[in-house]
Design an enzyme around this catalytic site. Structure first.
Site, PDB file in Angstrom:
ATOM      1  N   ASP A 182      -7.580   6.683 -42.315  1.00  0.00           N
ATOM      2  CA  ASP A 182      -6.302   7.291 -42.702  1.00  0.00           C
ATOM      3  C   ASP A 182      -6.285   7.754 -44.159  1.00  0.00           C
ATOM      4  O   ASP A 182      -6.705   7.031 -45.065  1.00  0.00           O
ATOM      5  CB  ASP A 182      -5.157   6.296 -42.493  1.00  0.00           C
ATOM      6  N   ASP A 186      -4.729   7.914 -30.206  1.00  0.00           N
ATOM      7  CA  ASP A 186      -5.214   6.965 -31.215  1.00  0.00           C
ATOM      8  C   ASP A 186      -6.186   5.931 -30.610  1.00  0.00           C
ATOM      9  O   ASP A 186      -6.521   6.009 -29.426  1.00  0.00           O
ATOM     10  CB  ASP A 186      -3.988   6.296 -31.867  1.00  0.00           C
TER      11      ASP A 186
HETATM   12  C1  GAL Z   1      -3.461   5.432 -37.174  1.00  0.00           C
HETATM   13  C2  GAL Z   1      -3.727   6.908 -37.277  1.00  0.00           C
HETATM   14  C3  GAL Z   1      -2.616   7.527 -38.089  1.00  0.00           C
HETATM   15  C4  GAL Z   1      -1.295   7.256 -37.414  1.00  0.00           C
HETATM   16  C5  GAL Z   1      -1.107   5.764 -37.195  1.00  0.00           C
HETATM   17  C6  GAL Z   1       0.117   5.455 -36.363  1.00  0.00           C
HETATM   18  O1  GAL Z   1      -4.446   4.831 -36.410  1.00  0.00           O
HETATM   19  O2  GAL Z   1      -4.980   7.125 -37.871  1.00  0.00           O
HETATM   20  O3  GAL Z   1      -2.846   8.904 -38.246  1.00  0.00           O
HETATM   21  O4  GAL Z   1      -1.248   7.934 -36.186  1.00  0.00           O
HETATM   22  O5  GAL Z   1      -2.216   5.198 -36.544  1.00  0.00           O
HETATM   23  O6  GAL Z   1       0.307   4.085 -36.177  1.00  0.00           O
END
Ligand code: GAL
Length: 385
Positions: free
Chosen positions: A187, A130
């Site tokens: 997301d 991430d």
């Molecule tokens: C976001 C990511 C998501 C998930 C989330 C977890 O940045 O895009 O898919 O992994 O973090 O905190």
């Protein structure tokens, strides 16, 4: 020797985030592995079971190691990996290029090589990486190169799933950083507007995908029906089954990895039929993994970006053609065969097969003009005859 199949085609699997976010534990993950085998997902090609954020303690141990939360994973990660491997499946985990993950757990910044070694010791097969809490002054490209290099040298084949949400023109450099897939979007949410927005956002990036580095449009919301425990992702309503079918068709045709995000323990037959549609999965898993090209039906001024055809050239010479109607009204979407490279002088026709109804539609000359309901799609496989 590294496995030449790793990341060759878009990875297929399941990820804990969309439905469960913080509320994860080893029992859930084992049950998902059981369902993969017992309910046909493994046979359909789904392979990776991925734990997302919130699996560790809030601090590293004295040696600087990441520590799985013993309340959530009392048997530890190696035991969970063993269980998943015993089912013939693969195990994925999650970390972050910054100092902390998005949910505030320790990230891998300045621990890249140590963490890669740790994941290898736990026999992890896939790492989602991430982008939260990274130093602003540092290029993301460098941080993905670091983890890419660490994984390539950790002594185990670990598929590298980058997740920087499409920022910093990622499609231009991520393949060279070593990633096997890369998130190109923010997301996803379990609603139609989100699906539509993400899909349209990648129309001009359709070419930036291919073997060993796939454009990841985010995990699927198919079958969630508002079942997330997270308000942002969506706790009410969700989508209709038609919208989930269109979502699955779009992601499949665009060459995205297909990571299921619903609670598959509770999926009904309609949802299973969507997720396990072998004709659609065959398009996604075509061995040449070509990006689609986009055709806009006439009249352009009327349809705008909301209606379009995606065409994917397949390894055996067939064409996968998706007719997508993201608008709110029924539309006729004419496809002129000359736009496919099929000259009138060639004398060639197209024999069309409907990948959702699983039946032949007949042989067509010069054009095919289906009427598609609002939010629906038609996906055909065309053979030159
Ligand atoms: C976001 C990511 C998501 C998930 C989330 C977890 O940045 O895009 O898919 O992994 O973090 O905190």
């Amino acid at each position: 020797m590294s496995n030449p199949n790793m990341g060759f085609l878009p990875p297929l699997g399941w990820n804990s985030w969309n439905t469960f976010t913080w509320d994860i534990n080893e029992e859930l993950i084992r049950q998902v592995a059981d369902v993969f085998v017992e309910q046909g997902y493994k046979d359909a090609g789904y392979e990776y079971i991925v734990i997302d954020d919130c699996w560790s303690l809030r601090e590293r141990d004295e040696q600087g190691r990441l520590v799985p939360d013993p309340a959530k994973f009392p048997s530890g990660m190696k035991a969970l990996a063993d269980y998943i491997h015993s089912k013939g499946l693969k195990f994925g985990m999650y970390s972050c290029a910054g100092t902390h993950t998005c949910a505030g757990y320790p990230g891998s910044f300045e621990h890249e090589f140590q963490d890669a070694k740790q994941f290898a010791e736990w026999e992890v097969d896939y790492l989602k990486y991430d982008y939260c809490f990274k130093p602003r002054s540092m290029e993301g490209e460098l941080l993905y190169r670091r983890m890419g290099l660490a994984l390539k040298n950790c002594g185990r084949d670990i598929l590298f799933s980058a997740c920087n949400w499409g920022q910093d023109e990622v499609h231009g450099w991520i393949r060279s950083a070593g990633a096997h897939m890369y998130r190109s979007t923010g997301d996803i949410q379990d609603n139609w507007e989100s699906i539509k927005r993400l899909a349209i956002s990648q129309l001009d990036k359709a070419a930036y995908t291919g073997n060993y580095c796939h454009n990841d449009m985010d995990m699927l919301v198919v079958g969630m029906h508002g079942g997330s425990n997270n308000d942002f992702i969506g706790t009410v309503g969700g989508c209709t089954d038609v919208q989930y079918k269109t979502h699955f068709s779009l992601w499949s045709m665009m060459g995205s990895p297909l990571m299921i995000g619903c609670d598959i323990r509770k999926a009904n037959d309609t949802i299973k039929d969507i997720l396990q549609n072998k004709d659609i999965l065959a398009i996604n898993q075509d061995r040449e993994a070509r990006g689609v090209y986009v055709l806009h039906p006439e009249p352009h001024w009327f349809h705008g970006q909301e209606c379009y055809m995606l065409v994917k050239v397949l390894a055996d010479g067939d064409l996968a053609i998706g007719f997508f109607n993201l608008s709110d009204s029924k539309r006729e979407l004419p496809l002129m065969f000359w736009d496919l490279g099929l000259s009138i002088g060639s004398g060639k026709k197209l024999s069309l097969y409907d990948c959702w109804e699983h039946k032949d539609l007949g042989v067509f000359t010069e054009r095919f003009a289906p009427t598609v309901d609002a939010h629906d799609c038609l996906v055909v496989r065309g053979k030159l005859v």
